[in-house]
Design a protein around this motif. Sequence first.
Motif, mmCIF file in Angstrom:
data_model
loop_
_atom_site.group_PDB
_atom_site.id
_atom_site.type_symbol
_atom_site.label_atom_id
_atom_site.label_comp_id
_atom_site.label_asym_id
_atom_site.label_seq_id
_atom_site.Cartn_x
_atom_site.Cartn_y
_atom_site.Cartn_z
ATOM 1 N N ARG A 135 -37.981 -93.982 26.818
ATOM 2 C CA ARG A 135 -36.884 -93.446 27.070
ATOM 3 C C ARG A 135 -35.841 -91.952 26.366
ATOM 4 N NH1 ARG A 135 -33.007 -93.965 32.297
ATOM 5 N NH2 ARG A 135 -31.671 -92.781 31.920
ATOM 6 N N THR A 136 -36.189 -91.008 26.030
ATOM 7 C CA THR A 136 -35.145 -90.979 25.032
ATOM 8 C C THR A 136 -33.929 -90.164 25.257
ATOM 9 O OG1 THR A 136 -36.111 -88.188 26.047
ATOM 10 C CG2 THR A 136 -37.472 -89.770 23.840
ATOM 11 N N ALA A 137 -32.973 -90.121 24.527
ATOM 12 C CA ALA A 137 -31.437 -90.356 24.093
ATOM 13 C C ALA A 137 -31.605 -88.492 24.965
ATOM 14 C CB ALA A 137 -30.682 -89.619 23.490
ATOM 15 N N PRO A 138 -30.803 -87.446 25.945
ATOM 16 C CA PRO A 138 -30.459 -86.303 26.574
ATOM 17 C C PRO A 138 -29.920 -85.429 24.596
ATOM 18 C CG PRO A 138 -29.323 -87.551 28.119
ATOM 19 C CD PRO A 138 -29.555 -88.903 27.005
ATOM 20 N N SER A 139 -30.578 -84.348 24.955
ATOM 21 C CA SER A 139 -30.154 -83.736 23.999
ATOM 22 C C SER A 139 -28.550 -82.881 23.972
ATOM 23 C CB SER A 139 -31.213 -82.232 23.305
ATOM 24 O OG SER A 139 -31.366 -81.519 24.776
ATOM 25 N N GLY A 140 -28.044 -82.418 25.008
ATOM 26 C CA GLY A 140 -27.060 -81.881 25.797
ATOM 27 C C GLY A 140 -26.463 -83.442 26.429
ATOM 28 N N PRO A 141 -25.056 -82.325 27.276
ATOM 29 C CA PRO A 141 -24.161 -83.025 28.338
ATOM 30 C C PRO A 141 -25.227 -84.168 29.417
ATOM 31 C CG PRO A 141 -24.093 -81.242 28.274
ATOM 32 C CD PRO A 141 -24.906 -81.019 27.521
ATOM 33 N N VAL A 142 -25.053 -85.192 29.776
ATOM 34 C CA VAL A 142 -25.462 -85.395 31.380
ATOM 35 C C VAL A 142 -24.748 -85.097 32.566
ATOM 36 C CG1 VAL A 142 -26.197 -87.468 32.337
ATOM 37 C CG2 VAL A 142 -26.900 -87.252 29.954
ATOM 38 N N LEU A 143 -25.029 -84.269 33.316
ATOM 39 C CA LEU A 143 -24.475 -83.463 34.300
ATOM 40 C C LEU A 143 -24.494 -84.185 35.940
ATOM 41 C CD1 LEU A 143 -24.647 -80.296 33.311
ATOM 42 C CD2 LEU A 143 -22.668 -81.451 32.668
ATOM 43 N N ARG A 144 -23.440 -84.783 36.228
ATOM 44 C CA ARG A 144 -23.929 -85.677 37.659
ATOM 45 C C ARG A 144 -24.441 -84.314 38.599
ATOM 46 N NH1 ARG A 144 -23.572 -89.624 40.323
ATOM 47 N NH2 ARG A 144 -22.983 -89.158 42.446
ATOM 48 N N ALA A 145 -24.619 -84.483 39.971
ATOM 49 C CA ALA A 145 -25.368 -82.860 40.592
ATOM 50 C C ALA A 145 -25.883 -83.810 41.543
ATOM 51 C CB ALA A 145 -27.026 -82.325 39.971
ATOM 52 N N ARG A 146 -26.177 -82.817 42.342
ATOM 53 C CA ARG A 146 -26.736 -82.827 44.019
ATOM 54 C C ARG A 146 -28.067 -82.314 44.086
ATOM 55 N NH1 ARG A 146 -24.718 -85.278 48.555
ATOM 56 N NH2 ARG A 146 -22.684 -84.943 47.885
ATOM 57 N N ALA A 147 -29.658 -82.993 44.318
ATOM 58 C CA ALA A 147 -30.670 -82.045 44.536
ATOM 59 C C ALA A 147 -30.418 -81.854 46.057
ATOM 60 C CB ALA A 147 -31.535 -82.825 44.296
ATOM 61 N N VAL A 148 -30.459 -80.264 45.836
ATOM 62 C CA VAL A 148 -29.667 -80.000 47.686
ATOM 63 C C VAL A 148 -31.220 -79.937 48.498
ATOM 64 C CG1 VAL A 148 -28.889 -77.967 49.285
ATOM 65 C CG2 VAL A 148 -27.519 -78.937 47.197
ATOM 66 N N LEU A 149 -32.114 -78.716 47.672
ATOM 67 C CA LEU A 149 -33.396 -79.308 48.394
ATOM 68 C C LEU A 149 -34.394 -78.784 47.611
ATOM 69 C CD1 LEU A 149 -34.297 -78.166 50.739
ATOM 70 C CD2 LEU A 149 -33.813 -75.783 50.230
ATOM 71 N N GLY A 150 -36.421 -79.239 48.207
ATOM 72 C CA GLY A 150 -37.064 -78.927 47.503
ATOM 73 C C GLY A 150 -37.654 -79.869 46.210
ATOM 74 N N LEU A 151 -36.902 -80.814 45.616
ATOM 75 C CA LEU A 151 -37.844 -81.485 44.410
ATOM 76 C C LEU A 151 -38.473 -82.573 45.020
ATOM 77 C CD1 LEU A 151 -37.303 -81.586 41.520
ATOM 78 C CD2 LEU A 151 -35.327 -83.880 42.280
ATOM 79 N N ALA A 152 -39.354 -81.987 44.631
ATOM 80 C CA ALA A 152 -40.252 -83.598 45.543
ATOM 81 C C ALA A 152 -40.499 -84.647 45.163
ATOM 82 C CB ALA A 152 -41.901 -82.927 44.340
ATOM 83 N N GLY A 153 -40.336 -85.725 45.268
ATOM 84 C CA GLY A 153 -40.263 -86.922 45.696
ATOM 85 C C GLY A 153 -38.694 -87.791 45.713
ATOM 86 N N VAL A 154 -37.802 -86.380 46.220
ATOM 87 C CA VAL A 154 -36.369 -87.264 46.353
ATOM 88 C C VAL A 154 -36.270 -86.511 47.779
ATOM 89 C CG1 VAL A 154 -34.096 -86.033 45.296
ATOM 90 C CG2 VAL A 154 -35.796 -87.022 43.175
ATOM 91 N N ALA A 155 -35.237 -87.397 48.052
ATOM 92 C CA ALA A 155 -34.864 -86.959 49.370
ATOM 93 C C ALA A 155 -33.183 -86.129 49.564
ATOM 94 C CB ALA A 155 -34.080 -87.664 49.784
ATOM 95 N N ASN A 156 -33.606 -84.896 50.271
ATOM 96 C CA ASN A 156 -32.253 -83.754 50.389
ATOM 97 C C ASN A 156 -31.636 -83.988 50.281
ATOM 98 O OD1 ASN A 156 -34.970 -81.796 50.299
ATOM 99 N ND2 ASN A 156 -34.522 -81.773 52.649
ATOM 100 N N ASN A 157 -30.221 -83.709 49.655
ATOM 101 C CA ASN A 157 -28.833 -84.058 49.533
ATOM 102 C C ASN A 157 -28.894 -85.447 48.959
ATOM 103 O OD1 ASN A 157 -27.843 -81.600 50.403
ATOM 104 N ND2 ASN A 157 -28.267 -82.560 52.638
#
Length: 151
Positions: A2-24
């Motif tokens: 696991r590498t460190a992020p090069s920028g900020p880590v943002l909280r977000a909601r995956a609303v739709l369309g991300l494979a393997g992740v439930a909507n919202n």
Amino acid sequence: MRTAPSGPVLRARAVLGLAGVANNSMGELSIQDDVFVYSRHEGPTVRMPLSAIQGAFLSQEDKQVGGMPMALVRAATPYGGGRVIGLFAHKKYDFMTLEYFDSHGGLHGTIYQLNKGQGHVLADELGAKGVHVSGLEIAAAQQRLETNNVK
């Protein structure tokens, strides 16, 4: 590994369309080296090479907060007071839509909801890494041009 992020880590909601992740689903977005990462505390971590992203679109939307209880209060408030409550019952969100190719060459799209202002942070970071970003920044640039032409 696991590498460190090069920028900020943002909280977000995956609303739709991300494979393997439930909507919202709530999670965190970051860019680690040349990989766009969506991670959750309990669930899969999705890694997408930045080279697979064909475009990003940033938009902003108002959403009514409070759900059904707030709607009932607005309806029950006499003398048009529900309209006043409605002025304060909205919250602005940024939405980032990504178009990307999967490892098999299929074109996909995914939508993320971020708090107001965080979309610009993500758009700037993606743009700095070479991803084509369109949306709100174009409208802001056009508004600046129109303001300069008025003077």
